[in-house]
Design an enzyme around this catalytic site. Structure first.
Site, mmCIF file in Angstrom:
data_model
loop_
_atom_site.group_PDB
_atom_site.id
_atom_site.type_symbol
_atom_site.label_atom_id
_atom_site.label_comp_id
_atom_site.label_asym_id
_atom_site.label_seq_id
_atom_site.Cartn_x
_atom_site.Cartn_y
_atom_site.Cartn_z
ATOM 1 N N ARG A 71 2.574 -1.432 -6.106
ATOM 2 C CA ARG A 71 2.651 -0.156 -6.814
ATOM 3 C C ARG A 71 3.982 0.553 -6.593
ATOM 4 O O ARG A 71 4.573 1.094 -7.528
ATOM 5 C CB ARG A 71 1.513 0.738 -6.303
ATOM 6 C CG ARG A 71 1.393 2.069 -6.987
ATOM 7 C CD ARG A 71 0.428 3.011 -6.234
ATOM 8 N NE ARG A 71 -0.736 2.371 -5.694
ATOM 9 C CZ ARG A 71 -1.949 2.366 -6.250
ATOM 10 N NH1 ARG A 71 -2.147 3.013 -7.367
ATOM 11 N NH2 ARG A 71 -2.953 1.738 -5.663
ATOM 12 N N TYR B 271 -11.338 5.536 -10.839
ATOM 13 C CA TYR B 271 -11.082 6.211 -9.554
ATOM 14 C C TYR B 271 -10.944 7.731 -9.701
ATOM 15 O O TYR B 271 -10.564 8.393 -8.747
ATOM 16 C CB TYR B 271 -9.770 5.709 -8.930
ATOM 17 C CG TYR B 271 -9.548 4.219 -8.953
ATOM 18 C CD1 TYR B 271 -10.406 3.353 -8.283
ATOM 19 C CD2 TYR B 271 -8.456 3.673 -9.625
ATOM 20 C CE1 TYR B 271 -10.184 1.981 -8.295
ATOM 21 C CE2 TYR B 271 -8.222 2.310 -9.631
ATOM 22 C CZ TYR B 271 -9.090 1.467 -8.964
ATOM 23 O OH TYR B 271 -8.856 0.118 -8.974
ATOM 24 N N GLY C 283 0.769 -1.236 0.000
ATOM 25 C CA GLY C 283 0.000 0.000 0.000
ATOM 26 C C GLY C 283 0.795 1.279 0.000
ATOM 27 O O GLY C 283 0.197 2.362 0.003
ATOM 28 N N CYS D 203 -15.935 4.922 -26.821
ATOM 29 C CA CYS D 203 -17.206 5.596 -27.083
ATOM 30 C C CYS D 203 -17.924 6.090 -25.846
ATOM 31 O O CYS D 203 -19.073 5.713 -25.603
ATOM 32 C CB CYS D 203 -18.093 4.658 -27.873
ATOM 33 S SG CYS D 203 -17.368 4.291 -29.464
ATOM 34 N N GLU E 44 4.160 -6.441 1.557
ATOM 35 C CA GLU E 44 3.743 -6.826 0.206
ATOM 36 C C GLU E 44 3.563 -5.619 -0.716
ATOM 37 O O GLU E 44 2.453 -5.354 -1.178
ATOM 38 C CB GLU E 44 2.397 -7.557 0.271
ATOM 39 C CG GLU E 44 2.402 -8.822 1.064
ATOM 40 C CD GLU E 44 1.006 -9.343 1.350
ATOM 41 O OE1 GLU E 44 0.898 -10.500 1.747
ATOM 42 O OE2 GLU E 44 0.022 -8.581 1.186
#
Ligand code: LLP
Length: 463
Positions: free
Chosen positions: A315, A355, A273, A382, A312
């Site tokens: 990102r 998001y 995180g 579209c 862990e």
């Protein structure tokens, strides 16, 4: 009831209209959002010693570019962070070549589906160094985990404890597990990425004894061994208070297990995180600070050094290693904002639509020319929500045929890509020391047609 006026309809808030205008920033102006090796040389952005326009020529666009040196640098920073074990969260970005990179950096691997597990194992990753997550693993996935010899399965519900216990017993093995718990801490992040509160689908709340009962259920399974406790409060977190509080609550839970049941826990996995910058000036939660915040919480309750700490990160290891390269097609001027259409969009960059995530961008070649124009970079899909970069001041010289580079797209892009509007997914190319190597080839229209079944009869078994 009066019908809405045309003006109201036109002026309704738009998902692509961000608060404020993002600064468009080349690597030299905002190195924090670009890969470590990004440089502008004679007006051309280079990553890993390769000019982006040369890559576009060789591989086409849209194209994901990954700076290998950036990833390896961050992997090493995590290994030096003070954590006892570092699992790379493969959900952020995974392909066979990435599995090899992770392996070569001595990291462990966190997978969250049978698909990620099979890819890792097929690529030769040692299953004993894999942690298997998921809030609804199938029986087949649990059996595969046991038969591959996965190091740890993170159990997430009572049914799974039972199913895994039976699968391990049937295979004649004892399977190590972590019990995933939620400490009642809501991380400061987008609501979709907060996973540590009491009202989430993940794990067992400490509150009202759920987590305790789960641990006792594991203890009641002869083929399972409690290897540790797991908690992950969310993703893209830059404030450390929540991390420390969560660690403290997990430690208190562990201490209580010992006091009440004589169950010793010597490993705590506190998830990933750590947040990264997406826009110029935004902070990065560095590995050392992330781990220090967790240790501070653990140390409030447990004797220092009494538990092994696993983390862990996903990102923060791969996010800023990635740049997406697009070719500009249509440019609509003379409207409220200049609409710059690129040859990708929400099929390769879902985060802005999902998001309302924001990015910066910069022309890959000749970016310095021209005044800034209020622009919105849109995709080719579209719908009006198909935005790559909302509200950004891009050079007026930007024209059809130019290349636009969007940094910080290494995590949660390739893995979240879709075939919306039958759009083939981009290639992924790694760059390092002036050389480019293909990690994932571009999808072709033939790839998309391969699943067409043309109305083939389905054999019904009768239930
Ligand atoms: N561990 C667990 C149990 C997780 O669920 C996650 C992320 C991680 C580790 C890695 O988190 P990271 O270090 O990458 O923040 N699609 C969203 C992110 C979802 C994160 C899911 N779980 C996005 O695009 O921002």
């Amino acid at each position: 009831m009066s019908s809405p006026s045309l003006a109201t309809a036109v002026d309704a808030p738009r998902p692509d209209a961000a608060d404020g205008i993002t600064v468009a920033a080349p690597p030299e102006a905002a190195p924090e959002v670009w890969p470590l090796t990004a440089r502008t040389v004679d007006g051309r952005i280079h990553v890993g010693g390769v000019a982006l326009d040369e890559l576009a020529e060789a591989c086409g666009t849209a194209l994901y570019v990954v700076d290998e040196a950036d990833f390896r640098h961050r992997a090493r920073a995590w290994r030096a962070s003070g954590a006892d074990q570092v699992h790379y969260a493969s959900k952020a970005f995974l392909c066979a070549e990435m599995v090899r990179w992770v392996d070569s950096e001595g990291l462990h691997l966190d997978v969250c589906s049978g698909g990620e597990l099979e890819l890792a194992v097929d690529t030769g990753f040692d299953a004993a160094r894999i942690v298997f997550h998921g809030n609804n693993k199938s029986v087949a996935e649990l059996e595969a985990a046991v038969s591959h010899g996965v190091g740890v399965v993170v159990v997430d519900c009572l049914e799974e404890i039972d199913r895994l216990g039976r699968a391990a017993a049937a295979a004649g093995r004892v399977q190590d597990v972590y019990v995933r718990i939620t400490p009642g801490v809501t991380a400061e992040t987008h609501a979709y990425m907060a996973t540590g509160g009491d009202d989430v689908k993940f794990g067992f709340p400490v509150r009202e004894g759920h987590a305790e009962r789960a641990v006792l259920a594991v203890a009641g399974q002869p083929a399972l061994r409690l290897a540790g406790v797991h908690c992950h409060i969310g993703s893209q977190v830059t404030a450390t208070d929540g991390l420390t509080l969560a660690a403290e609550r997990v430690a208190a839970f562990v201490a209580e297990l010992t006091d009440r049941h004589g169950i010793a826990v010597d490993e705590i996995d506190l998830g990933g995180g750590a947040g990264i910058p997406y826009l110029p000036g935004q902070p990065r939660l560095e590995p050392g600070a992330f781990v220090a915040a967790l240790r501070a919480g653990l140390d409030r309750v447990l004797p220092a050094g009494s538990v092994r700490l696993a983390v862990e990160p996903g990102r923060s290891m791969i996010g800023t290693a990635g740049v997406t390269l697009y070719r500009v097609g249509a440019v609509k001027d003379g409207l409220r904002r200049r609409f710059v259409s690129v040859d990708g969009g929400m099929s390769d960059a879902l985060r802005p639509s999902l998001y309302l995530a924001r990015y910066t961008a910069w022309p890959a070649v000749g970016g310095a020319a021209g005044d800034a124009v209020h622009s919105v970079v849109v995709g080719r899909h579209c719908e009006s929500g198909d935005v790559v970069v909302p509200d950004i001041a891009l050079p007026s010289s930007l024209a059809s045929g130019d290349l636009l580079a969007v940094p910080a797209t290494g995590a949660y892009h390739h893995v979240m890509a879709s075939n919306y509007n039958a759009q083939p997914r981009p290639a992924v190319v790694a760059v390092r020391d002036g050389r480019a190597r293909l990690m994932v080839r571009r999808e072709t229209p033939a790839d998309l047609r391969i699943r067409e079944a043309h109305g083939e009869e389905v054999a019904l078994g009768g239930v």
